[in-house]
Design an enzyme around this catalytic site. Structure first.
Site, PDB file in Angstrom:
ATOM      1  CB  ILE A  43      -0.877  -0.088   1.456  1.00 60.97           C
ATOM      2  CG1 ILE A  43      -1.967   1.203   1.493  1.00 60.97           C
ATOM      3  CG2 ILE A  43      -0.255  -0.164   2.507  1.00 60.97           C
ATOM      4  CD1 ILE A  43      -2.744   1.251   2.436  1.00 60.97           C
ATOM      5  CB  SER A  44       1.209   4.006  -2.303  1.00 60.25           C
ATOM      6  OG  SER A  44       1.589   3.266  -3.553  1.00 60.25           O
TER       7      SER A  44
END
Length: 221
Positions: free
Chosen positions: A68-69
């Protein structure tokens, strides 16, 4: 999750914007994007053992070799897309579903493609459970886009491609924007903002140096 961590995340995004605006062109992100970042529960999109770190400004593992960025990158890419309430958006790389959830609060609908079937199923179930009902998750090869739903007001790619896929350029509506990280895995990557004018002509600029997991699919093998 405590409001203090959310406030710290928002403050970190603001500081990152201040330090990178000469590259990104965004000294301040629009209020609607910051509100989406504050309201979408990021801890719901990470594995249970790393929930305490959900609001840290870094990428986190979500399984299957994916991440997840970091919040700043999610917020920046959302802002660069220039989302509006009437827009229909295509996302390539659903992952946990977090970026799609952020976008869903700002646009009419989001189509999100995930090549890893397990992640696609998990994200679809998670988004439905959390009430994000204007998102359609599709398991498939995002390199090809989604021609049956095209054209799109905006396209966002959340994994690094070696080049900009031609199908995505073709599926972008005139006046639309495509956000995509381009570069080799574990090497130099650039976040590109591609705008299509009303005549269908494309203009590309680099917004920031980034580091993303690689895009996989038929044309990226």
């Amino acid at each position: 999750m405590g409001s203090a961590k959310i406030k710290q995340m928002l403050r970190t995004i603001e500081l990152e914007c201040e330090s990178t605006w000469r590259m990104t062109g965004r000294r301040v992100l629009r209020q609607s994007v910051m509100e989406a970042m504050a309201n979408v529960p990021r801890e719901e999109f990470v594995p249970p053992d790393i929930k305490p770190f959900a609001y840290d400004n870094r990428a986190l593992p979500i399984g299957n070799g994916q991440t997840i960025s970091q919040p700043f990158i999610v917020a920046l890419m959302t802002d660069l897309l220039d989302p509006r309430q009437e827009h229909v958006i295509l996302e390539v790389g659903t992952g946990s579903g977090y970026q799609a959830a952020i976008l869903s609060t700002l646009v009419k609908s989001v189509f999100s493609i995930e090549i890893i079937s397990q992640l696609a199923t998990q994200a679809a179930n998670r988004l439905d459970r959390l009430g994000y009902h204007n998102i359609k998750v599709i398991q498939g090869d995002g390199y090809q886009g989604l021609p049956e739903q095209a054209p799109f007001d905006g396209i966002i790619v959340t994994a690094a491609a070696s080049h900009v896929p031609i199908p995505l350029k073709e599926q972008l509506k005139p006046g639309g924007k495509l956000i995509i990280p381009v570069g080799l895995p574990f090497a130099h990557q650039e976040l590109l903002l591609i705008s299509k004018n009303r005549k269908g002509q494309l203009r590309t600029r680099s917004a920031l140096d980034v580091a993303f997991v690689p895009l996989t699919g038929q044309q990226e093998q």
